[in-house]
Design a protein around this motif. Structure first.
Motif, PDB file in Angstrom:
ATOM      1  N   VAL A 119       3.662  19.759  24.692  1.00 17.87           N
ATOM      2  CA  VAL A 119       2.796  18.801  24.426  1.00 17.87           C
ATOM      3  C   VAL A 119       2.710  19.068  25.618  1.00 17.87           C
ATOM      4  O   VAL A 119       2.877  18.617  27.101  1.00 17.87           O
ATOM      5  N   PHE A 120       1.096  18.724  25.739  1.00 15.94           N
ATOM      6  CA  PHE A 120       0.440  18.214  27.721  1.00 15.94           C
ATOM      7  C   PHE A 120       1.308  17.467  28.256  1.00 15.94           C
ATOM      8  O   PHE A 120       1.472  15.641  27.432  1.00 15.94           O
ATOM      9  N   HIS A 121       1.788  16.789  29.283  1.00 12.63           N
ATOM     10  CA  HIS A 121       3.262  15.818  29.801  1.00 12.63           C
ATOM     11  C   HIS A 121       2.077  14.598  30.002  1.00 12.63           C
ATOM     12  O   HIS A 121       2.975  13.977  29.477  1.00 12.63           O
ATOM     13  N   LEU A 122       0.724  14.389  30.348  1.00 12.05           N
ATOM     14  CA  LEU A 122      -0.289  13.166  29.384  1.00 12.05           C
ATOM     15  C   LEU A 122      -0.124  12.748  28.838  1.00 12.05           C
ATOM     16  O   LEU A 122      -0.064  11.359  28.699  1.00 12.05           O
ATOM     17  N   LEU A 123       0.720  12.971  27.467  1.00  8.79           N
ATOM     18  CA  LEU A 123       0.434  12.426  26.485  1.00  8.79           C
ATOM     19  C   LEU A 123       2.121  11.772  25.639  1.00  8.79           C
ATOM     20  O   LEU A 123       2.179  11.676  25.089  1.00  8.79           O
ATOM     21  N   LEU A 124       2.792  12.083  26.468  1.00 11.14           N
ATOM     22  CA  LEU A 124       4.396  11.865  26.761  1.00 11.14           C
ATOM     23  C   LEU A 124       4.194  10.570  27.154  1.00 11.14           C
ATOM     24  O   LEU A 124       3.949  10.678  28.308  1.00 11.14           O
ATOM     25  N   ASP A 125       4.944   9.803  26.392  1.00 14.80           N
ATOM     26  CA  ASP A 125       5.510   8.036  27.309  1.00 14.80           C
ATOM     27  C   ASP A 125       6.620   8.638  28.148  1.00 14.80           C
ATOM     28  O   ASP A 125       6.757   8.229  29.480  1.00 14.80           O
ATOM     29  N   PRO A 135       7.730  27.977  33.070  1.00 13.99           N
ATOM     30  CA  PRO A 135       7.946  28.800  34.888  1.00 13.99           C
ATOM     31  C   PRO A 135       6.632  28.143  35.423  1.00 13.99           C
ATOM     32  O   PRO A 135       5.833  29.013  34.552  1.00 13.99           O
ATOM     33  N   GLY A 136       6.350  27.348  36.419  1.00 17.82           N
ATOM     34  CA  GLY A 136       5.219  27.562  36.831  1.00 17.82           C
ATOM     35  C   GLY A 136       4.014  26.353  36.256  1.00 17.82           C
ATOM     36  O   GLY A 136       3.232  26.869  36.913  1.00 17.82           O
ATOM     37  N   LEU A 137       4.941  25.765  34.907  1.00 21.80           N
ATOM     38  CA  LEU A 137       3.567  24.989  34.050  1.00 21.80           C
ATOM     39  C   LEU A 137       4.327  23.636  33.832  1.00 21.80           C
ATOM     40  O   LEU A 137       4.209  23.078  32.837  1.00 21.80           O
ATOM     41  N   ALA A 138       4.692  22.781  34.642  1.00 21.01           N
ATOM     42  CA  ALA A 138       4.920  21.442  34.593  1.00 21.01           C
ATOM     43  C   ALA A 138       4.783  20.587  34.038  1.00 21.01           C
ATOM     44  O   ALA A 138       5.146  19.611  33.313  1.00 21.01           O
ATOM     45  N   TRP A 139       3.138  20.535  33.396  1.00 22.98           N
ATOM     46  CA  TRP A 139       2.390  19.924  32.893  1.00 22.98           C
ATOM     47  C   TRP A 139       2.511  20.327  31.317  1.00 22.98           C
ATOM     48  O   TRP A 139       2.892  19.296  30.496  1.00 22.98           O
ATOM     49  N   TRP A 140       3.130  21.416  30.695  1.00 22.42           N
ATOM     50  CA  TRP A 140       3.247  21.791  29.415  1.00 22.42           C
ATOM     51  C   TRP A 140       5.084  21.355  29.373  1.00 22.42           C
ATOM     52  O   TRP A 140       6.419  21.539  30.000  1.00 22.42           O
ATOM     53  N   ARG A 141       5.201  20.538  28.498  1.00 16.01           N
ATOM     54  CA  ARG A 141       6.607  19.987  28.520  1.00 16.01           C
ATOM     55  C   ARG A 141       7.093  20.502  26.399  1.00 16.01           C
ATOM     56  O   ARG A 141       6.336  20.377  25.381  1.00 16.01           O
ATOM     57  N   GLN A 142       8.210  21.502  26.319  1.00 11.31           N
ATOM     58  CA  GLN A 142       8.598  20.794  24.836  1.00 11.31           C
ATOM     59  C   GLN A 142       9.480  20.534  24.718  1.00 11.31           C
ATOM     60  O   GLN A 142       9.583  19.551  24.595  1.00 11.31           O
ATOM     61  N   VAL A 143       8.395  20.357  23.735  1.00 11.52           N
ATOM     62  CA  VAL A 143       9.127  18.879  22.398  1.00 11.52           C
ATOM     63  C   VAL A 143       9.700  19.144  20.656  1.00 11.52           C
ATOM     64  O   VAL A 143       8.438  20.088  20.229  1.00 11.52           O
ATOM     65  N   HIS A 144      10.906  19.119  20.643  1.00 11.15           N
ATOM     66  CA  HIS A 144      10.960  19.119  19.491  1.00 11.15           C
ATOM     67  C   HIS A 144      11.115  18.276  18.572  1.00 11.15           C
ATOM     68  O   HIS A 144      10.479  17.046  18.982  1.00 11.15           O
ATOM     69  N   GLY A 145      10.170  18.718  17.095  1.00 10.45           N
ATOM     70  CA  GLY A 145      10.121  17.981  16.415  1.00 10.45           C
ATOM     71  C   GLY A 145       8.741  17.571  16.587  1.00 10.45           C
ATOM     72  O   GLY A 145       7.615  17.182  15.512  1.00 10.45           O
ATOM     73  N   GLY A 146       7.971  18.273  17.374  1.00 12.49           N
ATOM     74  CA  GLY A 146       5.965  18.293  17.206  1.00 12.49           C
ATOM     75  C   GLY A 146       5.181  18.967  16.458  1.00 12.49           C
ATOM     76  O   GLY A 146       5.911  20.484  16.367  1.00 12.49           O
ATOM     77  N   ALA A 147       4.413  19.221  15.305  1.00 13.79           N
ATOM     78  CA  ALA A 147       3.510  19.912  14.965  1.00 13.79           C
ATOM     79  C   ALA A 147       2.234  19.303  14.617  1.00 13.79           C
ATOM     80  O   ALA A 147       2.628  18.358  15.011  1.00 13.79           O
ATOM     81  N   TRP A 148       1.505  20.360  14.169  1.00 14.75           N
ATOM     82  CA  TRP A 148       0.670  19.218  13.665  1.00 14.75           C
ATOM     83  C   TRP A 148      -0.036  17.662  13.274  1.00 14.75           C
ATOM     84  O   TRP A 148      -0.164  16.835  13.586  1.00 14.75           O
ATOM     85  N   HIS A 149       0.965  17.628  12.225  1.00 14.85           N
ATOM     86  CA  HIS A 149       1.196  16.063  11.549  1.00 14.85           C
ATOM     87  C   HIS A 149       2.266  15.278  12.191  1.00 14.85           C
ATOM     88  O   HIS A 149       1.572  14.061  12.269  1.00 14.85           O
ATOM     89  N   SER A 150       2.775  15.700  13.870  1.00 13.69           N
ATOM     90  CA  SER A 150       3.251  14.534  15.088  1.00 13.69           C
ATOM     91  C   SER A 150       3.127  15.299  16.578  1.00 13.69           C
ATOM     92  O   SER A 150       4.004  16.300  16.793  1.00 13.69           O
TER      93      SER A 150
END
Length: 332
Positions: A119-125, A135-150
């Motif tokens: 998920v792109f970082h600006l969309l996370l609280d 690596p090298g892409l800090a604007w992407w964050r791993q989000v457990h439980g993220g999916a099309w419906h969430s």
């Protein structure tokens, strides 16, 4: 977050291929098995979905760019191409569309059975809850439980975004929907001819101006990528699939908003042969990665200005992020 000096122009707003919980071969096999298990929907349903599509006339067109900004993308030189008439969706597949498919089939996307997505970082609280980045892409964050419906992870939903494009969709997830719907992904050539809207050798579906008449015509990133998005086009993340004016063929958001999967593999293509236009090309014969077209709400002139009708990128077919979607096509 990386310093802006570390943001090198020419990167892509896509996240890298996901690292699977199993081996890549096992994940691919799992995706192939899930796709094989999907059954076509009832005839009344497939007829209904087909009736939504727009007819694109056959004929010749110039595919690609005269010169590529990113040579590795392979979007140049221009190639004279001929296509038979076909059908394509006027919009990306929406959250409402994908929800209907999942309710009917019980299908589980790659993000769901892997248990996470990017998920792109600006969309996370609160970024402290999501410390892991590629690596090298800090604007992407791993989000457990993220999916099309969430789309932003647990606690988020698509309520109020039913008419936004479905995201966190892998190529296999898109193919599964197509199988149920009795449709297909467009080929890359079909996608580009449709995106051009009947215009020749133009950058955008409406012409060459990034902002025709001073108005935003697509959903991209404004501000300082990746630190701040002013949202001058009205959106920080995805936009409704009909948020902007359609092109000459009546198709919406062919550039910006979300990257759209096409059927083609990303791989070596033959050089154009003068006097012998390609006819209904199907893409590279070999290669694991698949092509995506159109750019997304994260494309920005300073980093990834792949928001043109000729722009292309690639990713593994098992990968999904918050700016990956698709639209469907059909044969005549």
């Amino acid at each position: 977050m990386q310093d802006s000096d570390d943001i090198k122009p020419g990167g892509c707003c896509q996240a890298p291929a996901a690292t699977p919980s199993a081996s890549p071969q096992e994940l691919t096999a799992r995706c192939e098995a899930a796709l094989a298990a999907v059954q076509p929907g009832p005839k009344a349903l497939t007829a209904e979905l087909r009736a939504r599509l727009v007819k694109i006339p056959g004929g010749f067109f110039e595919m690609g760019a005269r010169r590529s900004t990113y040579p590795g993308d392979g979007d140049s030189p221009r190639r004279k191409t001929h296509l038979q008439p076909y059908l394509i969706s006027p919009t990306s597949v929406t959250n409402a569309d994908y929800a209907r498919f999942v309710e009917a089939t019980g299908y589980q996307t790659v993000a769901e059975f892997e248990g996470w997505t990017f998920v792109f970082h600006l969309l996370l609280d609160d970024l402290s809850n999501f410390p892991t980045s590629p690596p090298g892409l800090a604007w992407w964050r791993q989000v457990h439980g993220g999916a099309w419906h969430s789309p932003e992870g647990p606690g988020s939903s698509i309520k109020g975004r039913e008419d936004h494009p479905a995201v966190h969709i892998s190529w296999f997830d898109a193919m599964a929907y197509c199988k149920w719907a009795g449709l297909s992904l467009p080929t890359e050539a079909q996608w580009e001819r449709a995106a051009r809207g009947g215009l020749s050798n133009r950058k955008f579906p409406w012409g060459d101006a990034l902002m025709p008449d001073g108005e935003h015509a697509m959903n991209t990133f404004q501000g300082e990528f990746p630190r701040s998005n002013t949202g001058d086009d009205g959106y920080i993340g995805t936009a409704p699939v009909t948020a902007y004016k359609p092109n000459g063929f009546g198709l919406y958001t062919m550039t910006g908003n979300v990257w759209e999967w096409v059927s083609d593999r990303f791989g070596p293509r033959p050089d154009p042969v003068p006097g012998k236009p390609a006819r209904d090309p199907q893409g590279a014969v070999t290669g694991h990665e698949r092509v995506q077209r159109g750019g997304s709400y994260l494309c920005h002139v300073s980093y990834c200005d792949r928001y043109h009708v000729h722009s292309r990128t690639k990713n593994d077919p098992e990968s999904s992020t918050g700016n990956m979607g698709f639209r469907v096509a059909g044969a005549l």
